[in-house]
Design a protein around this motif. Structure first.
Motif, PDB file in Angstrom:
ATOM      1  N   HIS A   1     -10.136  -5.626   0.222  1.00  0.00           N
ATOM      2  CA  HIS A   1      -9.614  -4.937  -0.967  1.00  0.00           C
ATOM      3  C   HIS A   1      -9.797  -5.831  -2.195  1.00  0.00           C
ATOM      4  O   HIS A   1      -9.557  -7.038  -2.148  1.00  0.00           O
ATOM      5  CB  HIS A   1      -8.138  -4.610  -0.756  1.00  0.00           C
ATOM      6  CG  HIS A   1      -7.540  -3.762  -1.833  1.00  0.00           C
ATOM      7  ND1 HIS A   1      -7.072  -4.290  -3.008  1.00  0.00           N
ATOM      8  CD2 HIS A   1      -7.364  -2.424  -1.923  1.00  0.00           C
ATOM      9  CE1 HIS A   1      -6.603  -3.314  -3.762  1.00  0.00           C
ATOM     10  NE2 HIS A   1      -6.769  -2.164  -3.126  1.00  0.00           N
TER      11      HIS A   1
ATOM     12  N   GLY B   1      -7.307  -1.943  -7.770  1.00  0.00           N
ATOM     13  CA  GLY B   1      -7.715  -1.392  -6.485  1.00  0.00           C
ATOM     14  C   GLY B   1      -6.894  -0.196  -6.050  1.00  0.00           C
ATOM     15  O   GLY B   1      -6.841   0.128  -4.859  1.00  0.00           O
TER      16      GLY B   1
ATOM     17  N   LEU C   1      -3.880   0.078  -5.594  1.00  0.00           N
ATOM     18  CA  LEU C   1      -2.814  -0.316  -4.679  1.00  0.00           C
ATOM     19  C   LEU C   1      -1.479   0.100  -5.298  1.00  0.00           C
ATOM     20  O   LEU C   1      -1.142  -0.341  -6.401  1.00  0.00           O
ATOM     21  CB  LEU C   1      -2.845  -1.819  -4.448  1.00  0.00           C
ATOM     22  CG  LEU C   1      -1.915  -2.337  -3.354  1.00  0.00           C
ATOM     23  CD1 LEU C   1      -2.458  -2.005  -1.976  1.00  0.00           C
ATOM     24  CD2 LEU C   1      -1.725  -3.840  -3.490  1.00  0.00           C
TER      25      LEU C   1
ATOM     26  N   PRO D   1     -16.264  -6.245  -3.509  1.00  0.00           N
ATOM     27  CA  PRO D   1     -15.363  -5.423  -2.686  1.00  0.00           C
ATOM     28  C   PRO D   1     -16.133  -4.314  -1.980  1.00  0.00           C
ATOM     29  O   PRO D   1     -15.748  -3.144  -2.014  1.00  0.00           O
ATOM     30  CB  PRO D   1     -14.363  -4.879  -3.717  1.00  0.00           C
ATOM     31  CG  PRO D   1     -15.145  -4.808  -4.980  1.00  0.00           C
ATOM     32  CD  PRO D   1     -16.105  -5.977  -4.944  1.00  0.00           C
TER      33      PRO D   1
ATOM     34  N   ASP E   1      -4.202   3.848   3.530  1.00  0.00           N
ATOM     35  CA  ASP E   1      -5.114   3.238   2.565  1.00  0.00           C
ATOM     36  C   ASP E   1      -4.536   3.378   1.160  1.00  0.00           C
ATOM     37  O   ASP E   1      -3.459   3.941   0.963  1.00  0.00           O
ATOM     38  CB  ASP E   1      -6.487   3.907   2.661  1.00  0.00           C
ATOM     39  CG  ASP E   1      -7.622   2.973   2.278  1.00  0.00           C
ATOM     40  OD1 ASP E   1      -7.343   1.966   1.596  1.00  0.00           O
ATOM     41  OD2 ASP E   1      -8.780   3.248   2.639  1.00  0.00           O
ATOM     42  N   VAL E   2      -5.277   2.892   0.178  1.00  0.00           N
ATOM     43  CA  VAL E   2      -4.814   2.932  -1.211  1.00  0.00           C
ATOM     44  C   VAL E   2      -4.837   4.357  -1.732  1.00  0.00           C
ATOM     45  O   VAL E   2      -5.390   5.273  -1.110  1.00  0.00           O
ATOM     46  CB  VAL E   2      -5.684   2.015  -2.096  1.00  0.00           C
ATOM     47  CG1 VAL E   2      -5.562   0.581  -1.647  1.00  0.00           C
ATOM     48  CG2 VAL E   2      -7.148   2.468  -2.072  1.00  0.00           C
TER      49      VAL E   2
ATOM     50  N   VAL F   1       0.809  -1.218   0.000  1.00  0.00           N
ATOM     51  CA  VAL F   1       0.000   0.000   0.000  1.00  0.00           C
ATOM     52  C   VAL F   1       0.845   1.272   0.000  1.00  0.00           C
ATOM     53  O   VAL F   1       0.336   2.367  -0.189  1.00  0.00           O
ATOM     54  CB  VAL F   1      -0.981  -0.007   1.203  1.00  0.00           C
ATOM     55  CG1 VAL F   1      -0.291   0.439   2.493  1.00  0.00           C
ATOM     56  CG2 VAL F   1      -2.219   0.833   0.909  1.00  0.00           C
TER      57      VAL F   1
END
Length: 817
Positions: free
Chosen positions: A353, A236, A238, A313, A201-202, A86
C-alpha cells in the motif's frame, strides 16, 4: 494466552473459595447466582461503539459479512482482517448496529490483550446482571460470561483487534450457538477456529473523497476542498488516514492541497499527528509501529518492508528480491508481512500500500523501525536489487516484458532518492534504463534518465571520468533523436572537445563522439560540415583502429548516408556496397548490422531509380530477417515496411498496401499503438492510400495519426511536424485548400522554429506550400516562395541535389503560367 479466561464446564470455576474469600451468598440474593442458563438478556442489550455517522461505501463488504454470518451451525465465526486503519472495526460496528434488534445481546469486546479481553467479557456479565458488578472478581465475571454464551443462542459477539487466534480460542471453543465477528490485522490461522475470513481493502476513491468531504466540510459551508481527490490518492484511500486528514483540515481550516504540501514537506510529523479530540494513539505511524513490533521474531521483515517502501505501489516481481537474503529467510519475512496485511502477496509478486510505503521510508529517529541509517540502507538495497535485476540488453524484444515490469519501480527509486543519497549504482541503473526508453521511443523519459545519470556520474566521479563523458554523448544522442538538434550539437561539440582533452585525439570514445557530432550536423541538414568531419573520422578510424573495427564500419556507413542525402549517389552506392560486404565478412551473414547494411544498399538503389535491383534485395533481406529474427521482431517489421515503400515507389500499390496494413497491425501488437514506429506505419499506410487516390481512407487516418503524434510525442517532435505536413498534402490533393494552406503555413513556422531555416524538412514544407499557393492560383505568393526555396536548396543542398532539381522544375512550370 497468559491470564486468559479459564476453560471449564458451564458452571465451573465461577466463584473462587479459600482463605479470606468473601461469602458472596451472604451478600447477594440467591437468585443472583442462579445458573447462567436461567439468566436471560434484557431486550436490546448492546454496547456497540457509536460514531457510525461517517460510514461511506462498503455495501459489497457488508453483504459479504452478512453472507459469512448467515450459515447454519452451532457457532458461526467471521474473521475480518486487513491493514491497520483500513476500517475493519468500522465495518463490523456497522453490521453489529444493524443487527442489534434481531440479535441479543450484541456485545463488543476489545481483545488486543488478555486483560482487555477479560474486561470485555466481564462487562457482558455486568450487562446481563448489574448486581454482580460489585461482588464478583473480574475473572469470575469473565468466566460467567463465557458460560452464558455457551448455553444461549441468538447473540452476536465482536472480538475487536485480536492479535493471535490462540488468544480467543478458549472462548470460541466453549461457544455453542451464536455469531462471532473477529477483527484482526493478522490474516492467517483463523481456519483453526472454523472462521470464514474476509480481507478488507481500502475505500474506492469516490467513497474516500466522500468521507473526506463529510468531515472536513461539516458546519463549514463553502469550505475549500481543492485537491480532495489528489489527497485521498496520496493517502491510498485508507479510511483512518483520510478521516484523520479530514479532521485536521476541519480543525485548521486548510484545503486538501495545503495538507498535501505539509505532507510533502513534513511527512514524519504529519503521519504521527492527529487533530484535537481524536485518539492520538491511533495515528497511522503509531498503529503500524505496533504491528512491526509484533514481528520482532522475524527480524528480516522490517528490513524487507523498508526496502519495498522505495518501489512503486504496483506489483513488485518476486524475482527482484532474490538477491536480498537467503531464500528461507526471504520467504519467512514475506509470509510474516503478508499475514499482517502490510503487503499483498501472490505467486508473481508483492504489492505494498502506498501509505505503508510512505511511512516506512520516512525517517523518524523516535521510531525504532525508521531510524535514518536503516531507511538509507534500505534505499541503497532497493537500488542494488534493481541494478542487478535489469536485463543486459534493451534492444532485444524478449527482454521488454522484464523491463516493463521493473520500469515503474525504477521510476519510483529515481524520483525518491535524495541527491545526497545518489550512488554510482543508481547512475548505472538510470543510464541503462535511459537506453530502454530510447529504444521504446519514449524520448522524453530517455532524456530525463540520461540527464540524471550524467549529472550523478559527474558529481560522484568527476567531470572528466569516462563514464561521465560517455553518458553525455548518449544524452546528446537522445536530444538528436527528439529533434532538439541545437542542444544535441552543443553537447556533441563539448563531448568531442572534452574527450580529446582528457583521453586524447585517437581514443575510441573521442572518435565515436566525432562520428556522432558529424551525424548530428547531417540530421540538421548541414552537410557542408557533416561530410568533411565524417571523411576525417573515417580516415582516423582506419589509421588508429583498422578497417574491420565496428566503429570503422559505422563511420563508413554514416558517410555513405551523407553522400546519399547530398545527392552524390556516385560515391554513396560503392560505399554502401563495401560496407555491406565488410559487415558480412566481419560480423557474419546473419548479423543484425549486416542485414541493416544490405537494406541500406537497397535504399540507395531505390534512390537511384534502380527498382529492378532494389526490390529483389529488399525481398531477400526480409526473408533473411524472418529466418534469423522471426516474424514479429522489430527488425523484421522494419524490413517489411521498406519493401512496401519500394513497391509504392514502383507504383505497385496492390502489393504495397496489404504489406503496409500487415506491418501496422504487427507493430501495434508487438510495439504498442503509441510507439513511434507504429505511428510511422500509420503515416506510410495513409500515404499509400493517398497514392492510390483513396482520400476517404487516407485523410481520417492522417488526422488520427497527427492527433496521436501530438498526444504521444508532442507538438514539436519532427515526426509530428512530418505528420502535419502529410495531412496538409492530403487536404491539397482533395482540393480542400482552405484547410491545406493554413496547415502548411503553421507547419512551416514550426519547422523554422524547431529545426531551423535551412533544415531539409523546412525546405520541403516551403516547397509544398509554394505548390499549394500555385494550386490556389496565387502565383504572387507561389513564385517568390519557389525562388527563395530554390536559392536556399542550392546553398544548403547543392545544385545537383534531387530536391533542388524538383523545385527548379516546379518554378519553371509556375512561371510559364
Amino acid at each position: 494466552m497468559g491470564g486468559s479466561v479459564r476453560v471449564g464446564g458451564d458452571n465451573e470455576g465461577i466463584i473462587s473459595t479459600g482463605p479470606g474469600a468473601t461469602n458472596i451468598q451472604a451478600v447477594l440474593p440467591a437468585e443472583a447466582l442462579r445458573p447462567v442458563d436461567q439468566v436471560d438478556a434484557v431486550p436490546g442489550l448492546s454496547n456497540v461503539p457509536a460514531g457510525q455517522h461517517d460510514f461511506v461505501g462498503r455495501s459489497d463488504e457488508l453483504a459479504d459479512l452478512e453472507e459469512a454470518l448467515a450459515g447454519a451451525g452451532p457457532v458461526v465465526v467471521a474473521a475480518v482482517h486487513g491493514l491497520g486503519g483500513v476500517g475493519k472495526s468500522t465495518l463490523t460496528a456497522r453490521y453489529a448496529a444493524a443487527h442489534a434488534g434481531r440479535l441479543n445481546p450484541v456485545w463488543w469486546v476489545t481483545a488486543d490483550t488478555a486483560a482487555s479481553l477479560q474486561a470485555g467479557l466481564a462487562a457482558l456479565t455486568v450487562g446481563l446482571q448489574p448486581e454482580l458488578a460489585a461482588v464478583l472478581p473480574l475473572e469470575a465475571l469473565a468466566e460467567r460470561a463465557v458460560g452464558w454464551l455457551a448455553c444461549h443462542t441468538g447473540w452476536l459477539l465482536v472480538l475487536d483487534n485480536v492479535t493471535d487466534p490462540a488468544d480467543v480460542a478458549p472462548v470460541l471453543a466453549r461457544a455453542r450457538s451464536g455469531r462471532v465477528v473477529v477483527t484482526s490485522r493478522l490474516g492467517e490461522g483463523w481456519h483453526r477456529l472454523g472462521a470464514r475470513t474476509l480481507r478488507l481493502d481500502v475505500l474506492a476513491e469516490e467513497h474516500a473523497v466522500d468521507l473526506l468531504t463529510r468531515i472536513a466540510a461539516r458546519d463549514r459551508p463553502g469550505a475549500d476542498l481543492d485537491g480532495a481527490a489528489e489527497l485521498v490518492r496520496e493517502l491510498g484511500c485508507l479510511p483512518l488516514a483520510v478521516e484523520q486528514a479530514a479532521a485536521y483540515l476541519h480543525q485548521n481550516h486548510l484545503s486538501p492541497r495545503a495538507y498535501l504540501q505539509l505532507l510533502a514537506e513534513h511527512p514524519a510529523v504529519m503521519y504521527d499527528q492527529a487533530a484535537l479530540g481524536a485518539d492520538s494513539e491511533r495515528t497511522i505511524a503509531r498503529i503500524w509501529r505496533l504491528t512491526l513490533d509484533r514481528l520482532a521474531e522475524t527480524p528480516q521483515a522490517a528490513d524487507l518492508l523498508r526496502t519495498l517502501a522505495w518501489y512503486a505501489p504496483e506489483q513488485i516481481p518476486r524475482t527482484l528480491l532474490t538477491g536480498l537474503t537467503d531464500p528461507p529467510a526471504l520467504q519467512q519475512a514475506l509470509g510474516a508481512l503478508a499475514a499482517y496485511n502490510l503487503i499483498t502477496l501472490n505467486q508473481a509478486g508483492v504489492t505494498v500500500h502506498r501509505l505503508v510505503q510512505a511511512v516506512a521510508r520516512t525517517i523518524d529517529p523516535g521510531d525504532p523501525h525508521r531510524r535514518p541509517d536503516a531507511v538509507t540502507t534500505a534505499l541503497h538495497e532497493a537500488t542494488r536489487l534493481l541494478r542487478e535485476a535489469i536485463p543486459d540488453q534493451w534492444r532485444e524484444p524478449s527482454t521488454w516484458p522484464q523491463w516493463r515490469a521493473l520500469a515503474p519501480h525504477i521510476d519510483a527509486v529515481a524520483d525518491r532518492t535524495p541527491t545526497d543519497d545518489q550512488t554510482t549504482t543508481l547512475a548505472d541503473l538510470l543510464f541503462k534504463t535511459g537506453g530502454f526508453h530510447f529504444e521504446q521511443g519514449a524520448l522524453d523519459q530517455a532524456i530525463n534518465y540520461r540527464t540524471l545519470a550524467s549529472n550523478t556520474f559527474a558529481r560522484l566521479l568527476g567531470e572528466d571520468h569516462p563514464k561521465t563523458l560517455d553518458s553525455r554523448t548518449t544524452l546528446a544522442y537522445a536530444y538528436e533523436a527528439a529533434g532538439d538538434l541545437g542542444r544535441a550539437i552543443s553537447l556533441f561539440e563539448a563531448a568531442v572537445a572534452d574527450c580529446a582533452r582528457v583521453l586524447g585525439e585517437d581514443e575510441y570514445l573521442t572518435l565515436a563522439s566525432r562520428i556522432h557530432l558529424a551525424s548530428a550536423y547531417h540530421h540538421a541538414g548541414d552537410l557542408r560540415r557533416a561530410i568533411p568531419l565524417l571523411e576525417a573520422a573515417l580516415a582516423d578510424c582506419l589509421r588508429v583502429l583498422d578497417e574491420d573495427d565496428y566503429l570503422t564500419l559505422g563511420a563508413r556507413n554514416n558517410l555513405a548516408y551523407a553522400y546519399r542525402d547530398a545527392g552524390d549517389l556516385g560515391r554513396a552506392i560503392p560505399l554502401f556496397e563495401a560496407t555491406a560486404a565488410d559487415c558480412a565478412r566481419v560480423l557474419g551473414e546473419d548479423h543484425a548490422d549486416t542485414l541493416t547494411a544490405r537494406n541500406n544498399v537497397a535504399f540507395v538503389y531505390q534512390d537511384a531509380g534502380d527498382l529492378g535491383r532494389a526490390i529483389p534485395l529488399f525481398k531477400a533481406n526480409l526473408a533473411d530477417c524472418v529466418r534469423v529474427f522471426g516474424e514479429d521482431k522489430p527488425q523484421t517489421l522494419a524490413s517489411r515496411n521498406y519493401l512496401a515503400l519500394a513497391y509504392e515507389d514502383a507504383g505497385d500499390l496492390e502489393r504495397a498496401i496489404p504489406l503496409f496494413e500487415a506491418t501496422l497491425a504487427a507493430r501495434t501488437r508487438v510495439l504498442s499503438k503509441d510507439h513511434p514506429d507504429t505511428l510511422a506505419s500509420q503515416l506510410y499506410l495513409a500515404g499509400a492510400y493517398q497514392s492510390a487516390g483513396d482520400l476517404e481512407q487516407a485523410i481520417p487516418l492522417l488526422e488520427e495519426t497527427l492527433a496521436d503524434c501530438v498526444r504521444v510525442l508532442g507538438e514539436d517532435r519532427p515526426q509530428t511536424l512530418g505528420s502535419r505536413n502529410n495531412l496538409a498534402c492530403a487536404y491539397r490533393d482533395a482540393g480542400d485548400l482552405g484547410r491545406a494552406i493554413p496547415l502548411f503555413e503553421m507547419t512551416l513556422a514550426d519547422c523554422v522554429r524547431v529545426l531551423g531555416e535551412d533544415h531539409p524538412d523546412t525546405l520541403l514544407v516551403r516547397h509544398h506550400l509554394a505548390l499549394t499557393y500555385e494550386a490556389a492560383g496565387d502565383l504572387g505568393r507561389a513564385i517568390p516562395l519557389f525562388e527563395s526555396t530554390l536559392a536556399d536548396c542550392v546553398r544548403v543542398l547543392g545544385e545537383d541535389h534531387p530536391e533542388t532539381g524538383r523545385i527548379r522544375r516546379n518554378l519553371e512550370s509556375a512561371a510559364r503560367r
